[in-house]
Design a protein around this motif. Sequence first.
Motif, PDB file in Angstrom:
ATOM      1  N   ALA A   1      11.021   6.245 -14.974  1.00  0.00           N
ATOM      2  CA  ALA A   1      11.048   4.825 -15.103  1.00  0.00           C
ATOM      3  C   ALA A   1      11.708   4.316 -13.823  1.00  0.00           C
ATOM      4  CB  ALA A   1      12.135   4.491 -16.196  1.00  0.00           C
ATOM      5  N   THR A   2      12.008   5.003 -12.948  1.00  0.00           N
ATOM      6  CA  THR A   2      12.510   4.615 -11.606  1.00  0.00           C
ATOM      7  C   THR A   2      11.202   4.397 -10.748  1.00  0.00           C
ATOM      8  OG1 THR A   2      14.746   6.082 -11.866  1.00  0.00           O
ATOM      9  CG2 THR A   2      13.906   5.418  -9.492  1.00  0.00           C
ATOM     10  N   PRO A   3      11.113   2.937 -10.527  1.00  0.00           N
ATOM     11  CA  PRO A   3       9.663   2.620  -9.619  1.00  0.00           C
ATOM     12  C   PRO A   3       9.875   3.093  -8.104  1.00  0.00           C
ATOM     13  CG  PRO A   3      10.916   0.757  -9.955  1.00  0.00           C
ATOM     14  CD  PRO A   3      11.807   1.861 -10.788  1.00  0.00           C
ATOM     15  N   ALA A   4       8.824   3.077  -7.587  1.00  0.00           N
ATOM     16  CA  ALA A   4       8.864   3.401  -6.073  1.00  0.00           C
ATOM     17  C   ALA A   4       9.055   1.957  -5.357  1.00  0.00           C
ATOM     18  CB  ALA A   4       7.654   4.095  -5.670  1.00  0.00           C
ATOM     19  N   THR A   5       9.693   1.950  -4.150  1.00  0.00           N
ATOM     20  CA  THR A   5       9.918   0.769  -3.467  1.00  0.00           C
ATOM     21  C   THR A   5       8.974   0.359  -2.598  1.00  0.00           C
ATOM     22  OG1 THR A   5      11.465   1.800  -1.870  1.00  0.00           O
ATOM     23  CG2 THR A   5      12.386   1.075  -4.175  1.00  0.00           C
ATOM     24  N   GLY A   6       8.459   1.303  -2.066  1.00  0.00           N
ATOM     25  CA  GLY A   6       7.483   1.068  -0.717  1.00  0.00           C
ATOM     26  C   GLY A   6       7.979   0.874   0.342  1.00  0.00           C
ATOM     27  N   ARG A   7       9.296   1.297   0.701  1.00  0.00           N
ATOM     28  CA  ARG A   7       9.915   1.126   1.926  1.00  0.00           C
ATOM     29  C   ARG A   7       9.632   1.978   2.917  1.00  0.00           C
ATOM     30  NH1 ARG A   7      16.636   0.719   2.474  1.00  0.00           N
ATOM     31  NH2 ARG A   7      16.726   0.479   4.577  1.00  0.00           N
ATOM     32  N   VAL A   8       9.399   1.702   4.139  1.00  0.00           N
ATOM     33  CA  VAL A   8       9.030   2.681   5.329  1.00  0.00           C
ATOM     34  C   VAL A   8      10.153   2.624   6.176  1.00  0.00           C
ATOM     35  CG1 VAL A   8       7.390   2.736   7.134  1.00  0.00           C
ATOM     36  CG2 VAL A   8       6.641   1.704   4.955  1.00  0.00           C
ATOM     37  N   VAL A   9      10.476   3.948   6.426  1.00  0.00           N
ATOM     38  CA  VAL A   9      11.466   3.955   7.199  1.00  0.00           C
ATOM     39  C   VAL A   9      11.146   3.778   8.848  1.00  0.00           C
ATOM     40  CG1 VAL A   9      13.185   5.815   8.314  1.00  0.00           C
ATOM     41  CG2 VAL A   9      12.613   5.684   5.583  1.00  0.00           C
TER      42      VAL A   9
ATOM     43  N   SER B   1       0.840  -1.177   0.178  1.00  0.00           N
ATOM     44  CA  SER B   1       0.056  -0.050  -0.003  1.00  0.00           C
ATOM     45  C   SER B   1       0.737   1.378   0.078  1.00  0.00           C
ATOM     46  CB  SER B   1      -0.842  -0.040   1.100  1.00  0.00           C
ATOM     47  OG  SER B   1      -0.245  -0.059   2.703  1.00  0.00           O
ATOM     48  N   THR B   2       2.218   1.191   0.661  1.00  0.00           N
ATOM     49  CA  THR B   2       2.848   2.357   0.800  1.00  0.00           C
ATOM     50  C   THR B   2       3.456   2.433  -0.632  1.00  0.00           C
ATOM     51  OG1 THR B   2       3.349   2.103   3.019  1.00  0.00           O
ATOM     52  CG2 THR B   2       5.103   3.480   1.881  1.00  0.00           C
ATOM     53  N   ARG B   3       3.987   1.380  -1.264  1.00  0.00           N
ATOM     54  CA  ARG B   3       4.478   1.414  -2.489  1.00  0.00           C
ATOM     55  C   ARG B   3       3.540   2.152  -3.620  1.00  0.00           C
ATOM     56  NH1 ARG B   3       4.324  -0.176  -7.577  1.00  0.00           N
ATOM     57  NH2 ARG B   3       2.380  -1.692  -7.006  1.00  0.00           N
ATOM     58  N   LYS B   4       2.207   1.966  -3.517  1.00  0.00           N
ATOM     59  CA  LYS B   4       1.368   2.551  -4.572  1.00  0.00           C
ATOM     60  C   LYS B   4       1.214   3.976  -4.196  1.00  0.00           C
ATOM     61  CE  LYS B   4      -1.571  -1.783  -5.018  1.00  0.00           C
ATOM     62  NZ  LYS B   4      -2.822  -2.357  -4.959  1.00  0.00           N
TER      63      LYS B   4
ATOM     64  N   LEU C   1      18.680  15.840 -13.530  1.00  0.00           N
ATOM     65  CA  LEU C   1      19.253  14.903 -14.402  1.00  0.00           C
ATOM     66  C   LEU C   1      20.234  14.255 -13.630  1.00  0.00           C
ATOM     67  CD1 LEU C   1      20.153  14.370 -17.229  1.00  0.00           C
ATOM     68  CD2 LEU C   1      21.427  16.394 -17.625  1.00  0.00           C
ATOM     69  N   ASP C   2      20.962  15.093 -12.877  1.00  0.00           N
ATOM     70  CA  ASP C   2      21.966  14.184 -11.889  1.00  0.00           C
ATOM     71  C   ASP C   2      21.336  13.151 -11.090  1.00  0.00           C
ATOM     72  OD1 ASP C   2      24.193  15.750 -13.492  1.00  0.00           O
ATOM     73  OD2 ASP C   2      23.143  17.455 -12.085  1.00  0.00           O
ATOM     74  N   TRP C   3      20.448  13.731 -10.378  1.00  0.00           N
ATOM     75  CA  TRP C   3      19.933  12.847  -9.160  1.00  0.00           C
ATOM     76  C   TRP C   3      19.099  11.727  -9.751  1.00  0.00           C
ATOM     77  CZ3 TRP C   3      23.095  14.763  -6.650  1.00  0.00           C
ATOM     78  CH2 TRP C   3      23.467  16.237  -6.173  1.00  0.00           C
ATOM     79  N   SER C   4      18.538  11.651 -10.719  1.00  0.00           N
ATOM     80  CA  SER C   4      17.949  10.503 -11.449  1.00  0.00           C
ATOM     81  C   SER C   4      18.710   9.557 -11.669  1.00  0.00           C
ATOM     82  CB  SER C   4      17.006  10.932 -12.532  1.00  0.00           C
ATOM     83  OG  SER C   4      17.987  11.324 -13.541  1.00  0.00           O
ATOM     84  N   GLN C   5      20.043   9.952 -11.917  1.00  0.00           N
ATOM     85  CA  GLN C   5      21.021   8.810 -12.140  1.00  0.00           C
ATOM     86  C   GLN C   5      21.576   8.103 -10.918  1.00  0.00           C
ATOM     87  OE1 GLN C   5      24.095  10.766 -14.564  1.00  0.00           O
ATOM     88  NE2 GLN C   5      23.093  11.227 -16.175  1.00  0.00           N
ATOM     89  N   VAL C   6      21.707   8.863  -9.702  1.00  0.00           N
ATOM     90  CA  VAL C   6      22.064   8.381  -8.410  1.00  0.00           C
ATOM     91  C   VAL C   6      21.008   7.635  -7.893  1.00  0.00           C
ATOM     92  CG1 VAL C   6      22.756   8.964  -6.145  1.00  0.00           C
ATOM     93  CG2 VAL C   6      23.574  10.465  -8.065  1.00  0.00           C
ATOM     94  N   VAL C   7      19.950   7.967  -7.921  1.00  0.00           N
ATOM     95  CA  VAL C   7      18.701   7.502  -7.355  1.00  0.00           C
ATOM     96  C   VAL C   7      18.571   6.024  -7.966  1.00  0.00           C
ATOM     97  CG1 VAL C   7      15.965   7.337  -6.944  1.00  0.00           C
ATOM     98  CG2 VAL C   7      17.408   9.354  -6.744  1.00  0.00           C
ATOM     99  N   SER C   8      18.564   5.939  -9.469  1.00  0.00           N
ATOM    100  CA  SER C   8      18.026   4.659 -10.310  1.00  0.00           C
ATOM    101  C   SER C   8      19.386   3.650  -9.925  1.00  0.00           C
ATOM    102  CB  SER C   8      17.948   5.062 -11.688  1.00  0.00           C
ATOM    103  OG  SER C   8      19.128   5.778 -12.296  1.00  0.00           O
ATOM    104  N   GLY C   9      20.616   4.175  -9.665  1.00  0.00           N
ATOM    105  CA  GLY C   9      21.710   3.453  -9.697  1.00  0.00           C
ATOM    106  C   GLY C   9      21.597   2.799  -8.253  1.00  0.00           C
ATOM    107  N   LEU C  10      21.260   3.557  -6.931  1.00  0.00           N
ATOM    108  CA  LEU C  10      21.090   2.818  -5.761  1.00  0.00           C
ATOM    109  C   LEU C  10      19.698   2.118  -5.644  1.00  0.00           C
ATOM    110  CD1 LEU C  10      22.328   6.038  -3.804  1.00  0.00           C
ATOM    111  CD2 LEU C  10      23.607   3.779  -4.199  1.00  0.00           C
ATOM    112  N   GLY C  11      18.810   2.496  -6.410  1.00  0.00           N
ATOM    113  CA  GLY C  11      17.575   1.649  -6.305  1.00  0.00           C
ATOM    114  C   GLY C  11      16.673   1.925  -5.005  1.00  0.00           C
ATOM    115  N   VAL C  12      16.898   3.124  -4.800  1.00  0.00           N
ATOM    116  CA  VAL C  12      15.991   3.521  -3.290  1.00  0.00           C
ATOM    117  C   VAL C  12      14.899   4.320  -3.852  1.00  0.00           C
ATOM    118  CG1 VAL C  12      18.248   3.943  -1.964  1.00  0.00           C
ATOM    119  CG2 VAL C  12      17.373   5.854  -3.429  1.00  0.00           C
ATOM    120  N   GLY C  13      14.723   4.736  -5.003  1.00  0.00           N
ATOM    121  CA  GLY C  13      13.257   5.200  -5.495  1.00  0.00           C
ATOM    122  C   GLY C  13      12.988   6.421  -4.912  1.00  0.00           C
ATOM    123  N   ALA C  14      11.878   6.479  -4.381  1.00  0.00           N
ATOM    124  CA  ALA C  14      11.376   7.954  -3.788  1.00  0.00           C
ATOM    125  C   ALA C  14      12.086   8.372  -2.417  1.00  0.00           C
ATOM    126  CB  ALA C  14       9.890   7.701  -3.827  1.00  0.00           C
ATOM    127  N   ALA C  15      12.820   7.525  -2.141  1.00  0.00           N
ATOM    128  CA  ALA C  15      13.265   7.909  -0.806  1.00  0.00           C
ATOM    129  C   ALA C  15      14.075   9.204  -0.981  1.00  0.00           C
ATOM    130  CB  ALA C  15      14.190   6.815  -0.168  1.00  0.00           C
TER     131      ALA C  15
END
Length: 804
Positions: free
Chosen positions: A659-667, A603-606, A784-798
């Motif tokens: 193209a970077t999907p959300a992970t649904g991770r809850v901190v 539900s968080t991912r959605k 442009l720069d942060w999307s590369q970092v975010v997609s590389g780390l796979g942390v999505g919307a974090a």
Amino acid sequence: MMTSNFRNFLMSGRIARKAFLVVGAVTLGVAMFAQSPGDLLNTGVETDRAVGQENTADSDAFGSFPAMPAANSLTRTRQMLEPATIPSRGGSNESLEMTRPANERPNDSRKLKAEPPSEFQKFVKTSAGMELPIFGASLFEQVPSTFAPVDRIPVAPDYTVGPGDELDLRVWGQINSSQRLVVDRTGDVFLPQVGRIRLAGLRFVDVEPTIKTNIGRVFRNFDMSVNMGQLRSIQVFVMGRARRPGTYTVSALSTLVNALFVSGGPSSQGSMRNIQLKRSGQVVTRFDFYDLLLRGDKTKDLALQPGDVIYIPPVGPQVAVGGSVESPAVYEIAPNTSLGEVLSFAGGLSPVAAGQHAVLERVDQRATLGAENLELNADGLETALQDGDIVKLLQVVPKFNKTVALKGNVADPVRLPWHEGMKVSDVIPDKQALLTRNFWEEHNTLTSGSSEHKDESRDGASDRSLAASTTGRVTTVKREFTSKNDLQPPAPDINWNYAAIERLDAGNLTTHLIAFNLGKAVLDRDPASDLSLQPGDVINVFSKADFVTPLSEQTRYVRLEGEVKMAGVYSVQPGETLRQVLERAGGLTDKAYLFGSAFTRESTRKDQQKRLNDYIDQLERDIEQSAAALPSKSTSPMQEQSARMSLTTEKEALEKLRATPATGRVVLNLQPDANGVSALPDLPLENGDRFVIPSAPATVNVMGTVYNQSTLLYKENSSIREYLDEAGGPTRFADEKHIFVIQADGSVTSRANGGHFLNERIHAGDTVVVPANVLKTSKMRAVLDWSQVVSGLGVGAAAVNVLK
């Protein structure tokens, strides 16, 4: 004496045949000058056939009877000069041929152009709501060649021989011969030493005795047989309301029906029930096509003779039958035709027709329209129909009488007969009736073990250390196994707290729902919940997937993975929390690193994905507005071109971020030194939750615009500045004001927040990111720069908040 005469007979026949070839060639030459190019083709065909037949006569066995060449040649020459009567190449009994150009011949198997609807059909459409076809017209839409007489079929004994017919004569015994004789225009065939034999007008069964009698006057001790060869062609006329009226050259075997098919049959204004065959000015038969269509009766179908006229008169009275019958159509009727007869034309009532009455619409005195109900009893079926009547048969209303139904989340949706005193428990006898077939299909599915694997090669070329350069192996192989067993509920659980009965109020015809507790009615047999049923009731059974039910009542499967003593999939009991499930799973191992654990929820991912999409959509609208205002803000072409390139780059960055999907991770906001199950929050669980506890890492990542991006060993109590220094520090292109750290628990801290950021303590598994310092014409340049970092780390919307 017999032998000498016979030799003279043979010699005279051969000389005559050779003379015929010379005469035929001269005649053909004259004909070629007199004919058009199209006629020359037919002429060549006939000449080849004539020469071939003469060569056949030359090769006859000893004692053959040569046919009189003059009769054959003159007949064929006349045919060559009269192309309107030339049969098709396969013989006149091969097909029916119209006296028209080849591309318009009706024996071509092609669909005829559809006729426009008649005025009556248009009138019926306004009443019936659909255009009804004319009964039998579809039979003539495409004229198939199978309706024409085919080659080499047996000739009936009563076939009448006439000029142009070819006879195949075979004689054996004291003499032997094989001859083909053509009946000339006088009706005779000629045999040398025998003379002329009149055959025209004889039936085929009488031909052989006649020829045998004439030959028997000259020769003795022989047997013979006579067969029909190529049959003559005859010319007939199709007139009146035909689809394609005209003159047709047809086979002598053709009948009235054959000619009707090849001419396209009656038009929409033509009669199908009073087709007349006229011969010598007299009507010899009246053919009703309904006899053939409805009863297969062809007794009034007569063989055609030369000069016959097929006349199709205007259509007679017509009625339309529509609605629930087997063949809705417009029918032509005879005087005093009853409703029962017309319904028999239409194939009777369909299985779902209301058999009580029919609706009759009639034009009264050609002035007004009226309608009446006709009872479908003996008296009603005897009602005489009139020209222009429209008969409608209504369909049965799909209403069940004295039944109740069960549908929804059940094994078998069913309709049962109602009886007095019927209750819910009579329709649902036990709880097993509520387990659907999909439940058992999923429950019975077997899976095999995790035997599949794939080998992944890793490129070691990016490692430029001294150790990498001195080893011979630059790639390593990692084997990953594919999971084949994922525990999920086979079907949504039954909602035992709620079910509903749909009931139609007979007074005002409104439907209302009667709710009841399904569990009490089926499991507990509570009389208060086991409601009485009425005819027409529909019981609806629901699952917990149909409504959002209380969390405590939902079926919940959670996954516990990593450093858990009994890692696996667990069913959560009502009210059970994350801490309680972990204790039931045996707790954590001594290597568990709680600060780096990842808790994900569907539900968080959605929700994260929706918010991320909204943010990206807003950025896209900003880019479009900037592009629209660009011409007015640019002072030079170079500035405008540079700005457009920047907008293109921003759009590409948007696509990467999209193209970077959300992970649904809850901190979970755990402390870096958190240890034990007691340190976890007492979090209620949902179906599909996943909690992964890794082992304590021994590294820290430094990436971005530094001199040496690398993974460094974790040192307790070390600061961010120390790790930056160990990586060589930021380059001159680095944006030192916006350095941020993605912590092991998924949270993000940034230098932009102020304070002594670089002196803050770093933890095992953290990642230090140094962005590049670029000219920020808009906030999208940072994306442009942060999307590369975010997609590389796979942390999505974090890290979305950092990118703003």
